[in-house]
Design a protein around this motif. Structure first.
Motif, PDB file in Angstrom:
ATOM      1  N   ASN A  32      -7.821   7.219  11.937  1.00  0.00           N
ATOM      2  CA  ASN A  32      -7.410   6.840  13.293  1.00  0.00           C
ATOM      3  C   ASN A  32      -8.174   5.619  13.787  1.00  0.00           C
ATOM      4  N   ASP A  33      -9.464   5.516  13.427  1.00  0.00           N
ATOM      5  CA  ASP A  33     -10.254   4.352  13.828  1.00  0.00           C
ATOM      6  C   ASP A  33      -9.741   3.078  13.172  1.00  0.00           C
ATOM      7  N   TYR A  34      -9.368   3.187  11.896  1.00  0.00           N
ATOM      8  CA  TYR A  34      -8.938   1.999  11.145  1.00  0.00           C
ATOM      9  C   TYR A  34      -7.476   1.659  11.421  1.00  0.00           C
ATOM     10  N   TYR A  35      -6.664   2.687  11.608  1.00  0.00           N
ATOM     11  CA  TYR A  35      -5.236   2.492  11.858  1.00  0.00           C
ATOM     12  C   TYR A  35      -4.842   3.188  13.164  1.00  0.00           C
ATOM     13  N   PRO A  36      -5.257   2.649  14.303  1.00  0.00           N
ATOM     14  CA  PRO A  36      -4.972   3.326  15.588  1.00  0.00           C
ATOM     15  C   PRO A  36      -3.487   3.416  15.921  1.00  0.00           C
ATOM     16  N   ASP A  37      -2.658   2.579  15.284  1.00  0.00           N
ATOM     17  CA  ASP A  37      -1.226   2.581  15.580  1.00  0.00           C
ATOM     18  C   ASP A  37      -0.436   3.447  14.603  1.00  0.00           C
ATOM     19  N   GLY A  61       4.196  -4.678  -4.646  1.00  0.00           N
ATOM     20  CA  GLY A  61       4.757  -5.897  -4.068  1.00  0.00           C
ATOM     21  C   GLY A  61       5.316  -5.695  -2.675  1.00  0.00           C
ATOM     22  N   LYS A  62       5.403  -4.460  -2.236  1.00  0.00           N
ATOM     23  CA  LYS A  62       5.972  -4.174  -0.915  1.00  0.00           C
ATOM     24  C   LYS A  62       4.893  -4.289   0.153  1.00  0.00           C
ATOM     25  N   PRO A  63       5.159  -5.006   1.242  1.00  0.00           N
ATOM     26  CA  PRO A  63       4.158  -5.152   2.314  1.00  0.00           C
ATOM     27  C   PRO A  63       3.714  -3.786   2.839  1.00  0.00           C
ATOM     28  N   TRP A  64       2.455  -3.707   3.192  1.00  0.00           N
ATOM     29  CA  TRP A  64       1.913  -2.436   3.719  1.00  0.00           C
ATOM     30  C   TRP A  64       1.175  -2.715   5.021  1.00  0.00           C
ATOM     31  N   PRO A  65       1.224  -1.841   6.018  1.00  0.00           N
ATOM     32  CA  PRO A  65       1.856  -0.512   6.032  1.00  0.00           C
ATOM     33  C   PRO A  65       3.379  -0.591   6.153  1.00  0.00           C
ATOM     34  N   ASN A  66       4.030   0.485   5.727  1.00  0.00           N
ATOM     35  CA  ASN A  66       5.483   0.531   5.798  1.00  0.00           C
ATOM     36  C   ASN A  66       5.946   1.964   6.064  1.00  0.00           C
ATOM     37  N   GLU A  67       7.258   2.141   6.142  1.00  0.00           N
ATOM     38  CA  GLU A  67       7.819   3.429   6.532  1.00  0.00           C
ATOM     39  C   GLU A  67       7.715   4.486   5.431  1.00  0.00           C
ATOM     40  N   LYS A 113      -0.226   3.000 -15.134  1.00  0.00           N
ATOM     41  CA  LYS A 113       0.769   2.207 -14.401  1.00  0.00           C
ATOM     42  C   LYS A 113       1.804   3.080 -13.683  1.00  0.00           C
ATOM     43  N   THR A 114       1.435   4.323 -13.416  1.00  0.00           N
ATOM     44  CA  THR A 114       2.279   5.190 -12.607  1.00  0.00           C
ATOM     45  C   THR A 114       2.190   4.792 -11.143  1.00  0.00           C
ATOM     46  N   LEU A 115       0.959   4.451 -10.702  1.00  0.00           N
ATOM     47  CA  LEU A 115       0.711   3.976  -9.354  1.00  0.00           C
ATOM     48  C   LEU A 115      -0.141   2.717  -9.418  1.00  0.00           C
ATOM     49  N   ALA A 116      -0.242   2.040  -8.289  1.00  0.00           N
ATOM     50  CA  ALA A 116      -1.046   0.828  -8.207  1.00  0.00           C
ATOM     51  C   ALA A 116      -1.923   0.877  -6.961  1.00  0.00           C
ATOM     52  N   TYR A 117      -3.079   0.231  -7.059  1.00  0.00           N
ATOM     53  CA  TYR A 117      -3.997   0.136  -5.924  1.00  0.00           C
ATOM     54  C   TYR A 117      -3.483  -0.902  -4.936  1.00  0.00           C
ATOM     55  N   VAL A 118      -3.525  -0.583  -3.653  1.00  0.00           N
ATOM     56  CA  VAL A 118      -3.110  -1.531  -2.617  1.00  0.00           C
ATOM     57  C   VAL A 118      -4.280  -2.475  -2.340  1.00  0.00           C
ATOM     58  N   PRO A 119      -4.148  -3.755  -2.706  1.00  0.00           N
ATOM     59  CA  PRO A 119      -5.270  -4.693  -2.556  1.00  0.00           C
ATOM     60  C   PRO A 119      -5.734  -4.805  -1.103  1.00  0.00           C
ATOM     61  N   ASN A 120      -7.044  -4.997  -0.956  1.00  0.00           N
ATOM     62  CA  ASN A 120      -7.669  -5.234   0.347  1.00  0.00           C
ATOM     63  C   ASN A 120      -7.524  -4.063   1.321  1.00  0.00           C
ATOM     64  N   SER A 121      -7.181  -2.906   0.823  1.00  0.00           N
ATOM     65  CA  SER A 121      -7.080  -1.725   1.681  1.00  0.00           C
ATOM     66  C   SER A 121      -8.460  -1.071   1.814  1.00  0.00           C
TER      67      SER A 121
END
Length: 298
Positions: free
Chosen positions: A204-209, A182-188, A248-256
């Motif tokens: 780096n190509d997908y996330y240049p920042d 439920g937490k917005p991504w990307p985050n700290e 349910k230990t982790l969850a997939y980040v949708p649309n990533s």
């Protein structure tokens, strides 16, 4: 000048091992450190080997040691000699039940579920071989292969070497997972896993920042541990992520995005043993099954 192996009866195993250590490390100093001997001892061994062979094997300078043409030709023979002696020592020391032994090394991510299943299958297929399993990074695995102390290595970013054969097995699919969908991504809380140069370029190509992240780890297992303990997100192979998501230990980040990471097996060009060929064929079968497998992240 051609190297005539029949004229090399004066050489010994320490000379061969030192030669291959210099090849693997690129310098006498590094090779000596690897072998736990002094640099002068390593130098004497190489000099005596060159006298025995009647050729110069390395060009030495302040930057290290580079193979001459004759040295490049001798690598194949040196590997063959060391493999023969290594196999002989293993076979002599093995109980009568064992036909032979094999040493396999791989990145830790490949040991998660995938290779343990392969070991089990091999013990059923050829129960009379002794399997030595190891974990390592590319540099250590390649060095072990060049030095003849490892038979097969599996990794993501192999280094070219004239004595080694590199074969593509399958493509890992890296997916983004988190403990808080439920937490917005990307985050700290994002953790960058160093999956190698291929992943680095795609990332780096997908996330240049996002070239500088607050957390960086060198293996996916550690990334998953940090997320479980402290929260966050990272990229993991889909085959590793699936059971964690189902639990349910982790969850997939949708649309990533999903990134492909080629996995390879590397082995000596000069080892034609029937046991090694059986091992390679079984790994090819494993890779085919992995390529055809469908994973679900819901």
């Amino acid at each position: 000048m051609a190297i005539v192996i029949s004229d090399t009866k004066g050489m010994d195993i320490d000379q061969i091992r030192t030669f291959l250590a210099v090849v693997a490390n690129g310098s006498l100093l590094e090779a000596a450190s690897r072998l736990h001997i002094s640099q002068s001892t390593a130098s004497v061994r190489i000099q005596r080997l060159e006298v025995d062979l009647g050729v110069i094997l390395f060009v030495r300078n302040r930057f290290g040691a580079t193979l001459t043409t004759q040295g490049e030709r001798f690598v194949r023979h040196a590997n063959s000699l060391l493999l023969t002696i290594k196999q002989a020592r293993h076979d002599i020391g093995l109980p009568d039940f064992f036909l032979s032994s094999i040493t396999v090394g791989a990145r830790i991510a490949l040991w998660e579920d995938l290779l343990p299943r392969w070991v089990g299958a091999m013990r059923t297929l050829i129960p009379n071989i002794s399997i030595h399993s190891e974990i390592g990074f590319e540099e250590d695995l390649i060095r072990g292969l060049v030095e003849g102390v490892m038979d097969v290595g599996m990794m993501y970013t192999p280094q070219q070497n004239p004595s080694l054969q590199i074969e593509h097995l399958f493509d890992e699919v890296l997916v983004l997972v988190t403990n808080d969908p439920g937490k917005p991504w990307p985050n700290e809380d994002y953790i960058y896993v160093n999956w190698g140069t291929v992943f680095d370029e795609l990332h780096n190509d997908y996330y240049p920042d996002m070239k500088h992240t607050p957390q960086v780890v060198n293996i996916g297992w550690l990334g998953a541990q940090l997320i479980t303990a402290n929260g966050g997100s990272c990229f993991l192979p889909i085959r590793v992520a699936e059971p964690l998501i189902k639990a349910k230990t982790l969850a997939y980040v949708p649309n990533s995005p999903r990134f492909k990471l080629p996995a390879y097996m590397i082995f000596s060009r000069n080892n034609n043993s029937t046991v090694l060929q059986a091992v390679l064929n079984s790994l090819r079968i494993l890779a085919t099954a992995e390529r055809e497998k469908i994973y679900e992240l819901n």
